[in-house]
Scaffold this motif. Structure first.
Motif, PDB file in Angstrom:
ATOM      1  N   MET A   1       0.832  -1.177   0.000  1.00  0.00           N
ATOM      2  CA  MET A   1       0.000   0.000   0.000  1.00  0.00           C
ATOM      3  C   MET A   1       0.884   1.250   0.000  1.00  0.00           C
ATOM      4  O   MET A   1       1.880   1.333   0.690  1.00  0.00           O
ATOM      5  N   SER A   2       0.506   2.209  -0.785  1.00  0.00           N
ATOM      6  CA  SER A   2       1.269   3.446  -0.919  1.00  0.00           C
ATOM      7  C   SER A   2       1.122   4.330   0.320  1.00  0.00           C
ATOM      8  O   SER A   2       0.095   4.327   0.992  1.00  0.00           O
ATOM      9  N   PHE A   3       2.148   5.094   0.598  1.00  0.00           N
ATOM     10  CA  PHE A   3       2.125   6.056   1.695  1.00  0.00           C
ATOM     11  C   PHE A   3       1.071   7.141   1.449  1.00  0.00           C
ATOM     12  O   PHE A   3       0.409   7.591   2.357  1.00  0.00           O
ATOM     13  N   PHE A   4       0.930   7.555   0.188  1.00  0.00           N
ATOM     14  CA  PHE A   4      -0.049   8.575  -0.171  1.00  0.00           C
ATOM     15  C   PHE A   4      -1.376   7.921  -0.523  1.00  0.00           C
ATOM     16  O   PHE A   4      -1.408   6.975  -1.306  1.00  0.00           O
ATOM     17  N   LYS A   5      -2.469   8.438   0.033  1.00  0.00           N
ATOM     18  CA  LYS A   5      -3.775   7.823  -0.234  1.00  0.00           C
ATOM     19  C   LYS A   5      -4.311   8.181  -1.609  1.00  0.00           C
ATOM     20  O   LYS A   5      -5.056   7.413  -2.204  1.00  0.00           O
ATOM     21  N   ASP A   6      -3.931   9.386  -2.137  1.00  0.00           N
ATOM     22  CA  ASP A   6      -4.429   9.798  -3.452  1.00  0.00           C
ATOM     23  C   ASP A   6      -3.583  10.960  -3.988  1.00  0.00           C
ATOM     24  O   ASP A   6      -2.660  11.435  -3.320  1.00  0.00           O
ATOM     25  N   GLY A   7      -3.929  11.402  -5.185  1.00  0.00           N
ATOM     26  CA  GLY A   7      -3.182  12.476  -5.827  1.00  0.00           C
ATOM     27  C   GLY A   7      -3.221  13.791  -5.064  1.00  0.00           C
ATOM     28  O   GLY A   7      -2.270  14.570  -5.120  1.00  0.00           O
ATOM     29  N   SER A   8      -4.318  14.039  -4.330  1.00  0.00           N
ATOM     30  CA  SER A   8      -4.386  15.301  -3.587  1.00  0.00           C
ATOM     31  C   SER A   8      -3.313  15.362  -2.510  1.00  0.00           C
ATOM     32  O   SER A   8      -2.786  16.436  -2.200  1.00  0.00           O
ATOM     33  N   GLU A   9      -2.955  14.210  -1.940  1.00  0.00           N
ATOM     34  CA  GLU A   9      -1.867  14.199  -0.956  1.00  0.00           C
ATOM     35  C   GLU A   9      -0.511  14.418  -1.628  1.00  0.00           C
ATOM     36  O   GLU A   9       0.343  15.112  -1.078  1.00  0.00           O
ATOM     37  N   ILE A  10      -0.321  13.854  -2.803  1.00  0.00           N
ATOM     38  CA  ILE A  10       0.925  14.096  -3.539  1.00  0.00           C
ATOM     39  C   ILE A  10       1.031  15.589  -3.834  1.00  0.00           C
ATOM     40  O   ILE A  10       2.083  16.207  -3.646  1.00  0.00           O
ATOM     41  N   ASP A  11      -0.070  16.186  -4.261  1.00  0.00           N
ATOM     42  CA  ASP A  11      -0.070  17.620  -4.544  1.00  0.00           C
ATOM     43  C   ASP A  11       0.225  18.415  -3.283  1.00  0.00           C
ATOM     44  O   ASP A  11       1.039  19.345  -3.294  1.00  0.00           O
ATOM     45  N   LYS A  12      -0.405  18.061  -2.172  1.00  0.00           N
ATOM     46  CA  LYS A  12      -0.226  18.797  -0.921  1.00  0.00           C
ATOM     47  C   LYS A  12       1.230  18.771  -0.459  1.00  0.00           C
ATOM     48  O   LYS A  12       1.793  19.803  -0.106  1.00  0.00           O
ATOM     49  N   TYR A  13       1.847  17.588  -0.465  1.00  0.00           N
ATOM     50  CA  TYR A  13       3.185  17.446   0.106  1.00  0.00           C
ATOM     51  C   TYR A  13       4.304  17.654  -0.917  1.00  0.00           C
ATOM     52  O   TYR A  13       5.173  18.502  -0.720  1.00  0.00           O
ATOM     53  N   ILE A  14       4.280  16.900  -2.009  1.00  0.00           N
ATOM     54  CA  ILE A  14       5.357  17.035  -3.000  1.00  0.00           C
ATOM     55  C   ILE A  14       5.147  18.301  -3.831  1.00  0.00           C
ATOM     56  O   ILE A  14       6.079  19.080  -4.026  1.00  0.00           O
ATOM     57  N   GLY A  15       3.920  18.511  -4.284  1.00  0.00           N
ATOM     58  CA  GLY A  15       3.624  19.758  -4.989  1.00  0.00           C
ATOM     59  C   GLY A  15       3.915  20.964  -4.103  1.00  0.00           C
ATOM     60  O   GLY A  15       4.433  21.977  -4.560  1.00  0.00           O
ATOM     61  N   GLY A  16       3.604  20.826  -2.820  1.00  0.00           N
ATOM     62  CA  GLY A  16       3.846  21.905  -1.868  1.00  0.00           C
ATOM     63  C   GLY A  16       5.315  22.270  -1.764  1.00  0.00           C
ATOM     64  O   GLY A  16       5.674  23.451  -1.749  1.00  0.00           O
ATOM     65  N   VAL A  17       6.173  21.261  -1.701  1.00  0.00           N
ATOM     66  CA  VAL A  17       7.604  21.563  -1.593  1.00  0.00           C
ATOM     67  C   VAL A  17       8.118  22.173  -2.901  1.00  0.00           C
ATOM     68  O   VAL A  17       8.954  23.070  -2.886  1.00  0.00           O
ATOM     69  N   PHE A  18       7.579  21.717  -4.028  1.00  0.00           N
ATOM     70  CA  PHE A  18       7.970  22.345  -5.297  1.00  0.00           C
ATOM     71  C   PHE A  18       7.525  23.812  -5.319  1.00  0.00           C
ATOM     72  O   PHE A  18       8.276  24.689  -5.747  1.00  0.00           O
ATOM     73  N   ARG A  19       6.298  24.098  -4.861  1.00  0.00           N
ATOM     74  CA  ARG A  19       5.821  25.484  -4.846  1.00  0.00           C
ATOM     75  C   ARG A  19       6.713  26.357  -3.956  1.00  0.00           C
ATOM     76  O   ARG A  19       7.033  27.489  -4.304  1.00  0.00           O
TER      77      ARG A  19
END
Length: 139
Positions: A1-19
Motif C-alpha cells: 500500500m502506498s504512503f499517499f492515499k491519493d493524488g491530492s496528498e501528492i499535490d499537498k506534500y510534494i507539490g507543496g515543496v515544489f511550490r
C-alpha cells in the motif's frame, strides 16, 4: 500500500515543496535560472505534476499545456523517500527505478539544489507521519 492515499496528498506534500522551492532563498534563484519544464508522472497513486523551472516559476497539477523538456516517471513512494533525503535519484535512474526522457543531464545538475528543501518537506510531512503511525501503517 502506498504512503499517499491519493493524488491530492501528492499535490499537498510534494507539490507543496515544489511550490516553496521557487521562493527558497538559496535554491529558488537557481531553479528559476534552469529554464526547463519538468513533468513528473507518479504511480501508486497516479498523479501528474509539471514544474516550470524558469523565471515565471509554476507548478501545475494534472494535464497542462506546459510542454516538458524532461519527463520523469516514478512511484510516489520513491518521491517521498527522495524528498526525505533517503533516496539517491541518480542511482534510481541508473537502476531503472526512476524513468526519464529528455536531457537528463539538466535534471542531474538540479538534484543538489533540492537538498536545502528536504527539511521543509520533512516538516510538511510530519503531520501525515503521525497519522500513519496512529493507524499502524508504514513509516
Amino acid at each position: 500500500m502506498s504512503f499517499f492515499k491519493d493524488g491530492s496528498e501528492i499535490d499537498k506534500y510534494i507539490g507543496g515543496v515544489f511550490r516553496e522551492a521557487g521562493n527558497h532563498p538559496r535554491s529558488g534563484p537557481k531553479f528559476r535560472a534552469a529554464n526547463i519544464v519538468m513533468r513528473v508522472i507518479y504511480t501508486d497513486p497516479d498523479f501528474e505534476l509539471t514544474v516550470a523551472l524558469r523565471e515565471d516559476f509554476q507548478v501545475a497539477c494534472g494535464p497542462t499545456d506546459l510542454k516538458p523538456d524532461v519527463t520523469m516517471t516514478m512511484p510516489a513512494d520513491v518521491a517521498d523517500q527522495f524528498w526525505r533525503g533517503d533516496y539517491n535519484l541518480t542511482i534510481g535512474l541508473a537502476k531503472g527505478q526512476v524513468k526519464a526522457k529528455g536531457p537528463i543531464g539538466k535534471i542531474l545538475r538540479l538534484i543538489p539544489l533540492t537538498k536545502p528543501l528536504f527539511p521543509m518537506y520533512r516538516a510538511q510531512i510530519a503531520e501525515k507521519d503521525r497519522g500513519v503511525a496512529r493507524e499502524g501503517g508504514p513509516r
